[in-house]
Structures are given as structure tokens and as C-alpha cells.
Design a protein around this motif. Structure first.
Motif, PDB file in Angstrom:
ATOM      1  N   GLY A 114       0.811  -1.273  -0.082  1.00 14.20           N
ATOM      2  CA  GLY A 114       0.012  -0.051  -0.016  1.00 14.20           C
ATOM      3  C   GLY A 114       0.806   1.274  -0.129  1.00 14.20           C
ATOM      4  O   GLY A 114       0.148   2.443   0.115  1.00 14.20           O
ATOM      5  N   GLU A 115       2.199   1.233   0.058  1.00  7.57           N
ATOM      6  CA  GLU A 115       2.968   2.365   0.042  1.00  7.57           C
ATOM      7  C   GLU A 115       3.668   2.464  -1.188  1.00  7.57           C
ATOM      8  O   GLU A 115       4.082   1.407  -1.763  1.00  7.57           O
ATOM      9  N   ILE A 116       4.085   3.792  -1.536  1.00  9.55           N
ATOM     10  CA  ILE A 116       4.928   4.054  -2.891  1.00  9.55           C
ATOM     11  C   ILE A 116       6.159   4.729  -2.358  1.00  9.55           C
ATOM     12  O   ILE A 116       6.029   5.775  -1.717  1.00  9.55           O
ATOM     13  N   ARG A 117       7.077   4.142  -2.922  1.00  7.18           N
ATOM     14  CA  ARG A 117       8.690   4.904  -2.769  1.00  7.18           C
ATOM     15  C   ARG A 117       9.081   5.242  -4.113  1.00  7.18           C
ATOM     16  O   ARG A 117       9.070   4.148  -5.226  1.00  7.18           O
ATOM     17  N   THR A 118       9.577   6.298  -4.469  1.00  8.00           N
ATOM     18  CA  THR A 118      10.139   6.542  -5.859  1.00  8.00           C
ATOM     19  C   THR A 118      11.392   7.275  -5.725  1.00  8.00           C
ATOM     20  O   THR A 118      11.936   7.750  -4.787  1.00  8.00           O
ATOM     21  N   SER A 119      11.988   7.383  -6.907  1.00 10.27           N
ATOM     22  CA  SER A 119      13.583   8.300  -7.116  1.00 10.27           C
ATOM     23  C   SER A 119      13.456   8.489  -8.439  1.00 10.27           C
ATOM     24  O   SER A 119      13.121   7.671  -9.446  1.00 10.27           O
ATOM     25  N   GLY A 120      14.198   9.729  -8.777  1.00 16.23           N
ATOM     26  CA  GLY A 120      14.517   9.972 -10.080  1.00 16.23           C
ATOM     27  C   GLY A 120      13.167  10.552 -10.612  1.00 16.23           C
ATOM     28  O   GLY A 120      12.088  10.937  -9.979  1.00 16.23           O
ATOM     29  N   ALA A 121      13.123  11.428 -11.767  1.00 18.48           N
ATOM     30  CA  ALA A 121      12.277  11.966 -12.638  1.00 18.48           C
ATOM     31  C   ALA A 121      11.471  10.919 -13.570  1.00 18.48           C
ATOM     32  O   ALA A 121      11.791  10.532 -14.506  1.00 18.48           O
ATOM     33  N   ILE A 122      10.325  10.442 -12.809  1.00 23.27           N
ATOM     34  CA  ILE A 122       9.535   9.383 -13.409  1.00 23.27           C
ATOM     35  C   ILE A 122       8.735  10.068 -14.522  1.00 23.27           C
ATOM     36  O   ILE A 122       7.817  10.999 -14.313  1.00 23.27           O
ATOM     37  N   PRO A 123       8.747   9.556 -15.824  1.00 22.36           N
ATOM     38  CA  PRO A 123       7.654  10.272 -16.689  1.00 22.36           C
ATOM     39  C   PRO A 123       6.179  10.101 -16.286  1.00 22.36           C
ATOM     40  O   PRO A 123       5.994   9.258 -15.846  1.00 22.36           O
ATOM     41  N   ASP A 124       5.713  11.045 -16.947  1.00 21.75           N
ATOM     42  CA  ASP A 124       4.379  11.101 -16.537  1.00 21.75           C
ATOM     43  C   ASP A 124       3.453   9.832 -16.789  1.00 21.75           C
ATOM     44  O   ASP A 124       2.562   9.375 -15.884  1.00 21.75           O
ATOM     45  N   ALA A 125       3.719   9.172 -18.012  1.00 25.20           N
ATOM     46  CA  ALA A 125       2.856   8.090 -18.296  1.00 25.20           C
ATOM     47  C   ALA A 125       3.186   6.800 -17.565  1.00 25.20           C
ATOM     48  O   ALA A 125       2.499   5.654 -17.487  1.00 25.20           O
ATOM     49  N   LEU A 126       4.563   6.683 -16.646  1.00 25.08           N
ATOM     50  CA  LEU A 126       4.679   5.681 -15.492  1.00 25.08           C
ATOM     51  C   LEU A 126       4.403   6.216 -14.398  1.00 25.08           C
ATOM     52  O   LEU A 126       4.738   5.362 -13.240  1.00 25.08           O
ATOM     53  N   ALA A 127       3.989   7.266 -14.116  1.00 29.93           N
ATOM     54  CA  ALA A 127       3.973   7.802 -12.534  1.00 29.93           C
ATOM     55  C   ALA A 127       2.906   6.640 -11.899  1.00 29.93           C
ATOM     56  O   ALA A 127       1.824   6.335 -12.170  1.00 29.93           O
ATOM     57  N   PRO A 128       3.752   6.294 -10.758  1.00 28.77           N
ATOM     58  CA  PRO A 128       3.011   5.140 -10.090  1.00 28.77           C
ATOM     59  C   PRO A 128       1.614   5.610  -9.363  1.00 28.77           C
ATOM     60  O   PRO A 128       0.515   4.699  -8.969  1.00 28.77           O
ATOM     61  N   SER A 129       1.306   6.768  -9.252  1.00 32.10           N
ATOM     62  CA  SER A 129       0.121   7.228  -8.731  1.00 32.10           C
ATOM     63  C   SER A 129      -1.122   6.894  -9.703  1.00 32.10           C
ATOM     64  O   SER A 129      -2.204   6.948  -9.355  1.00 32.10           O
ATOM     65  N   ARG A 130      -0.677   6.907 -10.918  1.00 30.80           N
ATOM     66  CA  ARG A 130      -1.791   6.374 -11.928  1.00 30.80           C
ATOM     67  C   ARG A 130      -2.141   5.046 -11.732  1.00 30.80           C
ATOM     68  O   ARG A 130      -3.234   4.654 -12.330  1.00 30.80           O
ATOM     69  N   PHE A 131      -1.507   4.241 -11.318  1.00 31.56           N
ATOM     70  CA  PHE A 131      -1.770   2.925 -11.010  1.00 31.56           C
ATOM     71  C   PHE A 131      -2.089   2.082  -9.528  1.00 31.56           C
ATOM     72  O   PHE A 131      -3.038   1.395  -9.583  1.00 31.56           O
ATOM     73  N   PHE A 132      -1.361   3.061  -8.563  1.00 32.79           N
ATOM     74  CA  PHE A 132      -1.510   2.447  -7.254  1.00 32.79           C
ATOM     75  C   PHE A 132      -2.108   3.545  -6.389  1.00 32.79           C
ATOM     76  O   PHE A 132      -1.920   4.686  -6.649  1.00 32.79           O
ATOM     77  N   GLY A 133      -2.553   3.034  -5.196  1.00 30.99           N
ATOM     78  CA  GLY A 133      -2.771   3.699  -3.935  1.00 30.99           C
ATOM     79  C   GLY A 133      -4.308   4.173  -4.149  1.00 30.99           C
ATOM     80  O   GLY A 133      -4.941   4.598  -3.059  1.00 30.99           O
ATOM     81  N   ARG A 134      -4.934   4.014  -5.152  1.00 32.18           N
ATOM     82  CA  ARG A 134      -6.380   4.397  -5.464  1.00 32.18           C
ATOM     83  C   ARG A 134      -7.412   3.491  -5.535  1.00 32.18           C
ATOM     84  O   ARG A 134      -8.571   3.737  -5.711  1.00 32.18           O
ATOM     85  N   THR A 135      -6.647   2.230  -5.868  1.00 30.43           N
ATOM     86  CA  THR A 135      -7.686   0.831  -5.802  1.00 30.43           C
ATOM     87  C   THR A 135      -6.998  -0.107  -5.242  1.00 30.43           C
ATOM     88  O   THR A 135      -5.871  -0.301  -5.222  1.00 30.43           O
ATOM     89  N   LYS A 136      -7.943  -1.237  -4.916  1.00 32.33           N
ATOM     90  CA  LYS A 136      -7.570  -2.446  -4.486  1.00 32.33           C
ATOM     91  C   LYS A 136      -7.400  -3.424  -5.576  1.00 32.33           C
ATOM     92  O   LYS A 136      -7.161  -4.803  -5.145  1.00 32.33           O
ATOM     93  N   GLU A 137      -7.772  -2.978  -6.576  1.00 31.94           N
ATOM     94  CA  GLU A 137      -7.905  -4.052  -7.884  1.00 31.94           C
ATOM     95  C   GLU A 137      -6.568  -4.277  -8.481  1.00 31.94           C
ATOM     96  O   GLU A 137      -6.135  -3.483  -9.530  1.00 31.94           O
ATOM     97  N   ASP A 138      -5.664  -5.106  -7.791  1.00 27.96           N
ATOM     98  CA  ASP A 138      -4.140  -5.310  -8.065  1.00 27.96           C
ATOM     99  C   ASP A 138      -4.087  -5.775  -9.261  1.00 27.96           C
ATOM    100  O   ASP A 138      -3.261  -5.471 -10.259  1.00 27.96           O
ATOM    101  N   ALA A 139      -4.976  -6.631  -9.843  1.00 30.65           N
ATOM    102  CA  ALA A 139      -4.974  -7.095 -11.220  1.00 30.65           C
ATOM    103  C   ALA A 139      -5.245  -6.096 -12.366  1.00 30.65           C
ATOM    104  O   ALA A 139      -4.415  -6.074 -13.509  1.00 30.65           O
ATOM    105  N   ALA A 140      -6.172  -5.225 -12.173  1.00 31.77           N
ATOM    106  CA  ALA A 140      -6.562  -3.897 -13.041  1.00 31.77           C
ATOM    107  C   ALA A 140      -5.261  -3.143 -13.013  1.00 31.77           C
ATOM    108  O   ALA A 140      -4.735  -2.609 -14.196  1.00 31.77           O
ATOM    109  N   ALA A 141      -4.709  -2.911 -11.841  1.00 31.21           N
ATOM    110  CA  ALA A 141      -3.288  -1.910 -11.814  1.00 31.21           C
ATOM    111  C   ALA A 141      -2.409  -2.691 -12.339  1.00 31.21           C
ATOM    112  O   ALA A 141      -1.511  -1.796 -13.198  1.00 31.21           O
TER     113      ALA A 141
END
Length: 647
Positions: A550-577
Motif C-alpha cells: 500500500g505504500e509507494i517509494r520513488t526516485s528520479g524523474a519518472i515520466p508522467d506515463a509511468l507515474a505510480p500514482s496513476r496505477f496504485f494507491g487509489r484502488t485495491k484491484e491489483d490485477a487491473a493496476a
């Protein structure tokens, strides 16, 4: 279903009688046979309607239509097939009434959950009408309780020496047609040196076989197989061997032995390898049956067979036909070797019109199914496409190409899998590097690639390891091409993800280029749901993120298309993420992974350096050693001065 049209019994029975008479030498010794031979008639005078009616009154049932029609032509029959010497007419037919005691025997073998059909096949020994009068231990009964819409009763035949359940024929007519076919089969394989068995029926069927052969080469395999099966039922030479080639490509491998054709040196290069593959799959190391199926082969061919057997068992067999088609086979092997099974299939398919048979009894390339790299290409749709493609110098309409087995991108990794084999996985993608060069980037000693094998076999070999450490996480990885300009290394069974000790191999893999690492444990059956992505260039990590518990750790300049907040932290549907982030990674780098090769094919493998750092001072670890006795487990604590800097 029984046919509804009236059957013309007399010409059928006359033909049968003439064929029988022509192959007799007058020494059978059975009463009436010599008179039947001279008269060219296996039957008896016809039964009158009154005689048939009297029979029905005696038995208390009206007889089924096809049996009544037969009796009106011949009141009984001699030599119905090879084991029924006298078939009942109006006087001999009688209710069996368990006269053999077989009802009790069959009932003893019935399972508690026996089907209604299985119970009917027991009841027939009590209620059936017995038609065998004289036979070689063969019982022939009609079932009056199983009447179809045309009034026909099924006929059952059984003999103890057959070691098989009773055989069912839908009607008396179908039973007699099968007995005529049985007569032909036995005569066609009779090696007693008697009169040559040639007649209008055999000539017609042999012509049908030749037409079927040409139909098969033109791509009309369904029509060809129907004709070949019809001729096979009469025991015609060539029919079984030709039909078996079609059946083998369709995956119907039961009792496919090519009727001795694999023992012919001319055809052995193509037919011997698939015969050996089936032997390996079902022999349980009893190699005597291989020699049995090659009876008639000379010593040279038998030596070749056992050499092929060793190659198939060790995965070293190579299919290498001659000519332009052989060149395409070589190209296809190289593509399949690095995971491009769709490209390999297209190469084989496009070269099929160039293929030439080894002789008149050869219908298609078959040796390639024994090749460890090419064999897995044969899916059911591709088998039909191969058989539908004109070849061997024949013309016909080309079939529509089958769809590829490999989807674009990476999202297929998130598809539900009944075996849960992809609940956790990890892979490395390296740009501008050949797959064979990956060990040099992911190991300390430049480990060479192992010969191609399935991932299941690769992990089974690795299971022979005798010592395991909780701080050592070396990955067994399959390698191949991941689309234009990229190579991959893939691990289908990683250990649980440990974010505290994980060390991404992206940096070391990216020397002079770019590398991507993905580790997904979102659907793992153990540990906490996790996902990691790291990207490095020229030996330096550019950016990374880790989602864990449930936690996200980041480093460096992540492109917007790969930003983890787009996929994780807002849903519990792990398969969809998981599916969404894999799609984004594939689009960002233009990569894909070959599903068919990873799940069903064979790929080169190697073992990487550990994906975790050594323990630091104060951290505990365990080492497990497996021996002949109980497993030995040693717990330890890293001493001062150990760790990433201290060794």
C-alpha cells in the motif's frame, strides 16, 4: 443415427459371397462351405413372410426392419466377418436369457456410478436376442429395449479374447456392413499365400486412396481423411499410413504408427522422429515397443531409431530437411530459439508450397514435430492451416493465415492463470543487446546460456541444488527478443519480493545502453502485494518506483506515463493496476514478451547474480542444506563489517 433409406440386400450379399468364394481354396473344412463356394452364395433360401411372422410370434416381438428385410433375402448367413461362422435365421434366433452367465460377470464389474448406457449393456445379456449360432467365442445380441425412431435395434458383439467392452452397432444393417469390412480387413492382411485378394471392391477403394492422397496435397485434408478412413475400415494398403500422417498433425496420436511406413528407409527421415516422440511420451523407458512398431526394419534403420531416441530424450534432435524448405526450417529454428514463435510459424507456413514429399506415400512434413524448438509451434489452428496449404507440386486455394499466438505488449502477464504460475514474475529488458550477451551483464562470471528447455524443466533442473540461503536470490531466467531492438531475461518463479534488501540489476545491465527491470508480486500467493519498476542508462539508474503493502517509494524523474500514482494507491484491484502499468511500460519502450514461447516453448536460460544485497551487521539469515537425511537449517547473524561495503 440409422439411415432411413431401404437397403438393397441382395446385391450387397451377392457381392460379399463372390468375394468370399474367390479367395477360398476348398480346404476350410466347415460344413456347407464347399457348396457355398461353388454356388458363390453364403446365404440360404429367403424366408417367407409367413416364416418371419411365425418367428415373431415365437419370440413375442416384431423384428427390426433391417433384420426382417435381410431374412426375406437370406434366412441366415455363413461367415459374417472372421469369427461368426453361422448367423441365425428365423429358426435359430433365440432370447439369450443370460445363458452365458455374462450378465452376472459384467454386473460384478459395474461401478456404483455406472451410466445408464453401461447398465443397459449388462441387461442385454438377460434381455437380448442371440444371433450367433456357431462362432469363435463371439456373442452377437440385439437389444429389443433400445428401439430408435425407425424401429431398429442395436446389435452388440463381444468375445472374451478381445479384452474390450461390447461393441455396439446402431442396427442389424450396420452390423452386417461392419462384418463385411471385417472380412476385407482380415483378407487384406492374410499372409498365408492364398489367392490374391483383388476384386471390384478393393479396386474401387484403392482408387479412392489415390484420389485422397492428391486431395490431401491440394489442401482438402478433411475430404481426404474421410476417404482414407473408409478405405482403412476395409484394410486397404496405404490408407492407414496416409491417414495417420493427417491424424498426427491434428494431435490425434492414439495408435498412430504409420502402418510400417516409418520402417521404410525412404520415409524414415520424416516419420521416424514423430514415432519416437510418442514413444518417449508413453514408453516409461520400456524401449522394446519401439522395435515392435519398426518390425521389418533393417539393422541400420533400427540403429538410426535408437540414435533419434537418445536425441529426443536429451533435447538435441534437429529437424533439417533438404532443399528450399529445409532452408526455411533453419530460419524458423533461429526465430523460435529466441522466442519469436509467431515469426517462426510464418516462415514455415510461407515455405510450405516449396515442400516436396519423399515418396508417393508422404503427405506433409512431420519430422519437425520432434524438434524441441519447432514442435511447440504446432497449435491446433496451425495444424489445420498446414494441412490446408497446397504443397508437393499440387495446386489449390491457400487458406487464410491463422492469428498469431503472441499478443502485443506485456499486459497478457496480468491475465488470470488457473495454475497461478504468473502470480509473481520479474524480467529485465535491455536495449540494443543480443539475448546471448545478457549473461555478461547479469552475472559476475559471464555464465554461458544453457541449451533451450521449457521453464518447467529449467526449474526442475535447478531444484537439484542442495544448499539455499535466505540472503541469496539468484534468478533462473529465460532469454529471448522483446521486440525491435530489445532483449529480455524472464523469471517465472521468483522468491517473495523484499523491498528492504532488493538491489535492481538495471544499473549493471545498462552499461552503454538502456535497461528496464520489472518485478510484479501483486497476485503472489505469498508475501505482500508489490510492484517494482526501475530504468537505468549507461550504468546509472534514472528513475524507479516500488509499490509495496500500500505504500509507494520513488526516485528520479519518472515520466508522467509511468507515474505510480496513476496505477496504485487509489484502488485495491491489483490485477487491473497490474494490467495498466504493464501496458504503460510496453508503450513507453516499445517492448513485448512472447507468451507462447514462455508458456509452451523452449528458451535458453542462465542464472543471474543475486537480486538482494548481503546481510548487514546484526541482520539474521538462514542456510538450508539438503542431504539424504533431514534438512539441516543453520541460523546466522552477519558479523560487524559485513554488508554492501564490508563483503
Amino acid at each position: 443415427m440409422t439411415q432411413t433409406t431401404t437397403f438393397d440386400w441382395r446385391p450387397f450379399l451377392l457381392t460379399w459371397s463372390g468375394e468370399w468364394a474367390d479367395c477360398q481354396d476348398g480346404t476350410s473344412g466347415l460344413e456347407g462351405d464347399e457348396a457355398a463356394r461353388q454356388a458363390r452364395w453364403l446365404g440360404f433360401p429367403p424366408a417367407s413372410e409367413e416364416r418371419i411372422t411365425a418367428m415373431e410370434a415365437r419370440l413375442g416381438r416384431r423384428m427390426p426392419p433391417s433384420y426382417r428385410e435381410f431374412l426375406a433375402v437370406s434366412d441366415g448367413w455363413r461367415h459374417a466377418g472372421g469369427f461368426l461362422w453361422l448367423l441365425a435365421g428365423t429358426e435359430e434366433a433365440r432370447w439369450h436369457d443370460n445363458g452365458s452367465g455374462l450378465a452376472d460377470d459384467f454386473e460384478d464389474y459395474l461401478a456404483e456410478d455406472a451410466t445408464p448406457q453401461e447398465r443397459k449393456e449388462v441387461d442385454i445379456w438377460r434381455k437380448g436376442l442371440q444371433l450367433d449360432v456357431e462362432s469363435d467365442g463371439l456373442y452377437v445380441l440385439m437389444d429389443p429395449e433400445d428401439v430408435d425412431e425407425h424401429g431398429e435395434w442395436p446389435v452388440y458383439t463381444w468375445a472374451g479374447w478381445r479384452a474390450a467392452p461390447p461393441e455396439r452397432h446402431a442396427s442389424f444393417r450396420e452390423f452386417m456392413c461392419e462384418m463385411h469390412r471385417e472380412f476385407h480387413r482380415l483378407r487384406a492382411h492374410d499372409g498365408d499365400g492364398g489367392a490374391e485378394f483383388v476384386n471390384d471392391t478393393t479396386r474401387e477403394l484403392d482408387a479412392l486412396v489415390e484420389v485422397a492422397r492428391l486431395d490431401a496435397l491440394r489442401g482438402d485434408w478433411e475430404r481426404a481423411l474421410r476417404a482414407l478412413d473408409e478405405a482403412k475400415a476395409y484394410g486397404r494398403p496405404r490408407a492407414t499410413a496416409l491417414g495417420d500422417q493427417i491424424r498426427r498433425l491434428l494431435g490425434r496420436t492414439y495408435l498412430v504408427y504409420y502402418d510400417g511406413l516409418a520402417a521404410d528407409p525412404r520415409y524414415a527421415p520424416e516419420l521416424l522422429p514423430p514415432l519416437v516422440v510418442e514413444h518417449v511420451a508413453h514408453s516409461y523407458r520400456d524401449d522394446s515397443t519401439l522395435k515392435f512398431h519398426l518390425r521389418g526394419a533393417d539393422e541400420e534403420l533400427l540403429a538410426r531409431a535408437y540414435a533419434t531416441l537418445d536425441q529426443v530424450r536429451t533435447g538435441t534432435y534437429r529437424y533439417a530437411p533438404a532443399g528450399p524448405f529445409g532452408e526455411a526450417v533453419g530460419e524458423a529454428r533461429e526465430l523460435a530459439r529466441w522466442g519469436d514463435t509467431d515469426g517462426a510459424w510464418r516462415t514455415l507456413r510461407n515455405a510450405l508450397p516449396l515442400w516436396e514429399p519423399l515418396g508417393p506415400d508422404h503427405l506433409a512434413p512431420l519430422g519437425w514435430v520432434a524438434d524441441p524448438l519447432l514442435g511447440p509451434l504446432l497449435t491446433p489452428p496451425r495444424a489445420e492451416e498446414l494441412l490446408s496449404t497446397p504443397r508437393g507440386g499440387q495446386r489449390g486455394a491457400a487458406p487464410s493465415p491463422t492469428a498469431g499466438d503472441d499478443p502485443e505488449g506485456l499486459a497478457w502477464l496480468a491475465e488470470p492463470d488457473p495454475g497461478n504460475r504468473r502470480g509473481s514474475y520479474r524480467f529485465v529488458l535491455v536495449e540494443g543487446v543480443e539475448p546471448a550477451d545478457l549473461p555478461g551483464r547479469l552475472t559476475d562470471g559471464g555464465t554461458a546460456l544453457k541449451e533451450p528447455m521449457t521453464l518447467w524443466d529449467a526449474h526442475r533442473v535447478r531444484s537439484d541444488k542442495r544448499e539455499f540461503s535466505s540472503y541469496d536470490d539468484k534468478a533462473l531466467m529465460a532469454v529471448g527478443r522483446a521486440g525491435p531492438g530489445w532483449s529480455f531475461a524472464f523469471d517465472a518463479e521468483p522468491a517473495p519480493f523484499n523491498g528492504q534488501r532488493f538491489v535492481s540489476p538495471a544499473g549493471a545491465a545498462s552499461e552503454g545502453t538502456r535497461a528496464v527491470v520489472v518485478w510484479s508480486g501483486l497476485r503472489a500467493g505469498h508475501g505482500r502485494p508489490s510492484f517494482h519498476l526501475s530504468v537505468a542508462r549507461d550504468g546509472v539508474e534514472e528513475y524507479a518506483f516500488t509499490y509495496e503493502a500500500g505504500e509507494i517509494r520513488t526516485s528520479g524523474a519518472i515520466p508522467d506515463a509511468l507515474a505510480p500514482s496513476r496505477f496504485f494507491g487509489r484502488t485495491k484491484e491489483d490485477a487491473a493496476a497490474e494490467q495498466a502499468v504493464l501496458t504503460a511500460v510496453a508503450e513507453e519502450f516499445g517492448v513485448r514478451l512472447p507468451r507462447h514461447a514462455l508458456l509452451h516453448g523452449r528458451l535458453h536460460t542462465f542464472t543471474t547474480r543475486s537480486w538482494t544485497r548481503p546481510p548487514v551487521a546484526g541482520e539474521t539469515y538462514a542456510v538450508m542444506t539438503l542431504g539424504w537425511g533431514p534438512a539441516l537449517v543453520a541460523d546466522g547473524t552477519a558479523p560487524e563489517g559485513t554488508g554492501p561495503d564490508g563483503g
